[in-house]
Design an enzyme around this catalytic site. Sequence first.
Site, PDB file in Angstrom:
ATOM      1  N   HIS B 122      37.724  24.595  46.508  1.00 66.61           N
ATOM      2  CA  HIS B 122      39.146  24.510  46.202  1.00 66.61           C
ATOM      3  C   HIS B 122      39.282  23.707  44.901  1.00 66.61           C
ATOM      4  O   HIS B 122      38.475  22.827  44.636  1.00 66.61           O
ATOM      5  CB  HIS B 122      39.810  23.763  47.361  1.00 66.61           C
ATOM      6  CG  HIS B 122      41.303  23.678  47.305  1.00 66.61           C
ATOM      7  ND1 HIS B 122      41.960  22.750  46.549  1.00 66.61           N
ATOM      8  CD2 HIS B 122      42.269  24.392  47.937  1.00 66.61           C
ATOM      9  CE1 HIS B 122      43.273  22.888  46.715  1.00 66.61           C
ATOM     10  NE2 HIS B 122      43.486  23.884  47.559  1.00 66.61           N
ATOM     11  N   ASP B 199      34.269  18.144  51.634  1.00 69.34           N
ATOM     12  CA  ASP B 199      35.692  18.449  51.729  1.00 69.34           C
ATOM     13  C   ASP B 199      35.925  19.121  53.083  1.00 69.34           C
ATOM     14  O   ASP B 199      35.564  20.275  53.286  1.00 69.34           O
ATOM     15  CB  ASP B 199      36.074  19.386  50.569  1.00 69.34           C
ATOM     16  CG  ASP B 199      37.500  19.913  50.694  1.00 69.34           C
ATOM     17  OD1 ASP B 199      38.197  19.572  51.669  1.00 69.34           O
ATOM     18  OD2 ASP B 199      37.914  20.683  49.807  1.00 69.34           O
ATOM     19  N   GLN B 202      39.421  22.287  55.663  1.00 71.69           N
ATOM     20  CA  GLN B 202      39.534  23.486  56.497  1.00 71.69           C
ATOM     21  C   GLN B 202      38.655  23.406  57.742  1.00 71.69           C
ATOM     22  O   GLN B 202      38.498  24.396  58.470  1.00 71.69           O
ATOM     23  CB  GLN B 202      39.141  24.742  55.692  1.00 71.69           C
ATOM     24  CG  GLN B 202      40.060  25.039  54.526  1.00 71.69           C
ATOM     25  CD  GLN B 202      41.466  25.442  54.965  1.00 71.69           C
ATOM     26  OE1 GLN B 202      41.701  25.833  56.109  1.00 71.69           O
ATOM     27  NE2 GLN B 202      42.412  25.330  54.055  1.00 71.69           N
ATOM     28  N   LYS B 225      47.198  19.679  57.761  1.00 70.43           N
ATOM     29  CA  LYS B 225      46.467  20.859  58.221  1.00 70.43           C
ATOM     30  C   LYS B 225      45.960  20.675  59.650  1.00 70.43           C
ATOM     31  O   LYS B 225      45.349  21.570  60.220  1.00 70.43           O
ATOM     32  CB  LYS B 225      45.296  21.160  57.282  1.00 70.43           C
ATOM     33  CG  LYS B 225      45.751  21.630  55.882  1.00 70.43           C
ATOM     34  CD  LYS B 225      44.565  22.058  55.048  1.00 70.43           C
ATOM     35  CE  LYS B 225      44.837  22.035  53.561  1.00 70.43           C
ATOM     36  NZ  LYS B 225      45.497  23.242  53.070  1.00 70.43           N
ATOM     37  N   CYS B 365      43.986  28.575  45.081  1.00 69.59           N
ATOM     38  CA  CYS B 365      43.418  27.410  44.393  1.00 69.59           C
ATOM     39  C   CYS B 365      41.901  27.500  44.318  1.00 69.59           C
ATOM     40  O   CYS B 365      41.197  26.494  44.488  1.00 69.59           O
ATOM     41  CB  CYS B 365      43.818  26.096  45.067  1.00 69.59           C
ATOM     42  SG  CYS B 365      45.582  25.835  45.069  1.00 69.59           S
TER      43      CYS B 365
HETATM   44  C1  LIG Z   1      39.270  23.544  51.188  1.00 75.11           C
HETATM   45  C2  LIG Z   1      40.447  22.733  50.755  1.00 75.11           C
HETATM   46  N1  LIG Z   1      40.243  21.573  50.121  1.00 75.11           N
HETATM   47  C3  LIG Z   1      41.257  20.791  49.728  1.00 75.11           C
HETATM   48  C4  LIG Z   1      42.562  21.158  49.935  1.00 75.11           C
HETATM   49  C5  LIG Z   1      43.647  20.259  49.416  1.00 75.11           C
HETATM   50  O1  LIG Z   1      44.402  19.740  50.428  1.00 75.11           O
HETATM   51  P1  LIG Z   1      45.792  19.000  50.117  1.00 75.11           P
HETATM   52  O2  LIG Z   1      46.596  19.958  49.294  1.00 75.11           O
HETATM   53  O3  LIG Z   1      46.360  18.765  51.459  1.00 75.11           O
HETATM   54  O4  LIG Z   1      45.475  17.749  49.386  1.00 75.11           O
HETATM   55  C6  LIG Z   1      42.834  22.349  50.591  1.00 75.11           C
HETATM   56  C7  LIG Z   1      44.234  22.759  50.816  1.00 75.11           C
HETATM   57  O5  LIG Z   1      44.636  23.861  50.599  1.00 75.11           O
HETATM   58  C8  LIG Z   1      41.748  23.157  51.005  1.00 75.11           C
HETATM   59  O6  LIG Z   1      41.958  24.322  51.628  1.00 75.11           O
END
Ligand SMILES: Cc1ncc(COP(=O)(O)O)c(C=O)c1O
Lengths: 153, 410
Positions: B122, B199, B202, B225, B365
């Site tokens: 992401h 990270d 998910q 999430k 993203c």
């Molecule tokens: C794999 C992954 N990492 C990081 C994020 C970023 O999360 P946040 O927007 O809640 O900071 C997301 C959110 O879409 C994600 O899917």
Amino acid sequence: MNLDRLKLLYKDIILEQANNPQNTGRIRNPTNETNVYNPSCGDKLHFTCTLDKNKKITAIAFEGEGCSISQASASMMTQVVKGKSTKQAIELSKIFSDMAMGKKHSQEDLEKLGDAQVLINIMQFPARIKCATLSWWALDRMLLGEKRDKKND
Amino acid sequence: MNKINNIRDEFPILNRKINNEPLVYLDNAATSQIPISVQNVMREFEQTARSNVHRSVDTLGNIATAKYEESRNLVKELINAPSQNDIIFTSGATESLNMIAFTLGNKIIEKGDEIVITIMEHHSNIIPWQQLARKKQASLKYIELCDNGELDLADARTKITDKTKIVAVTHASNVLGVINPVGEISQIAHQHDAIMVVDGAQAVGHFPVDVQKLDADFYAFSGHKIFGPTGTGILYGKQKLLKKMPPYRFGGEMIAHVTRANATWAQIPQKFEAGTPNYTGVIGLGAAIEFLNQIGIKNIQVKEKELVKYVLPKIENIPGITVYGPKEWAKHTGVISINLAGIHPHDVATAFDELGVEVRAGHHCAEPLMTDLGITATVRASFDFYNTKADADALINAIKQTEDFFNEFR
Ligand SMILES: Cc1ncc(COP(=O)(O)O)c(C=O)c1O
């Protein structure tokens, strides 16, 4: 559960234009060009045009990927502004953007947009307004000589 | 399992309509819905005990602080961290990842060093490292995918070298629906004395996560999430690394002493939580974790697997569909990215929306991944445990109707 309301937006002419877009490709030795990008979907369009010494658009083309709405809109925009003066083209762009935003516009003005006026229902699909206005925004940038997007430092 | 069947009542939004059709919420990877019980905990706190945390000697301040710290304990247990002092509250996974890059990353990365990430990250786990690498003249390397859409572990072994200082990998992809072998990648990273950042945005809330088993040095995720409120996030870090990590921001509550000329820092984790935190949010996050625990992460995992087992083969059987990521349901999380031949994802999403089916269309993203896949966007349906087989059927039906609608004009 059906898709009847979708016909308001995806009129036959829009899908026809999207499947067979006009004025695609690049003009050789363009006088003006621009790239536009819709960050929400990743669509990128590249526009080129030639202005003669009277500032008339003698040729215009676009290339790039996009959804049906953005492809059809680009195709219809290029068709309607070809042969127009820069001033007229900018005026059309203003009419289109007013229409897309749901602002008041006279029937006479709408007619000036030619086929592009079929996008009038875009307003009812707020998430898609950008897809329709992207190519008109490109026209403004191309004609008014907006600076190219710079890379961030 | 009975608990799960009645659970939709906890999410009143699931009863609403979209364009006169019952809502079929399949955008859980973007944000999950919040249960009434979590909202109630936050409302009750606001109405009966709202007070700033860590600042006062009064009763309200003590209650607020105790609840705030209880959430930290719940997070610790959720991911099996060794201590609650290893848990830092942030505003989300994005801030957690930025924090590591610009504090510890900034301190340890030097010219010529390597940072290794994967092509499926992401943007929030790409750009902080990209910026850091540029600033330090370090190089950013990407672990590639295998043809089947899984991460290429052999490539990880060649990309991670003695020059590698940081490895940052997503636990589960928000596009491909694949779970990465982060435990094995941790081992590789540690063989080269690199720091392993995971990270988990998910992953947490979908299957059990044990940061000690994974041997992750850092683990980041978001509250919104996992059925919690927005504006809450977590950064787990190993104590020995948190000790080396400089503060991210400066201000109240993160200091031990301040003089005209200087300041010393508070204990970990307060050192990393400058200013008034999102205390109501964090208390809500704690309630969300209690909600998760009540249902049981294992039950959630089973339910999501059931749904994927049901829906994925059905999707794959529809002519003109491309599914990204692994083709086997057993390797899939609830995240399913597809494209319909010749129909742009945005057109698909508009059609689905007409049918009440809420999905995400776009690059999610993850532009570098899109570029590698040779596309600009996908349609992503993401299931959570409160989704049903009827939701899955609605998705299948929406795909078919959308194909029919657009194919009429070809
Ligand atoms: C794999 C992954 N990492 C990081 C994020 C970023 O999360 P946040 O927007 O809640 O900071 C997301 C959110 O879409 C994600 O899917």
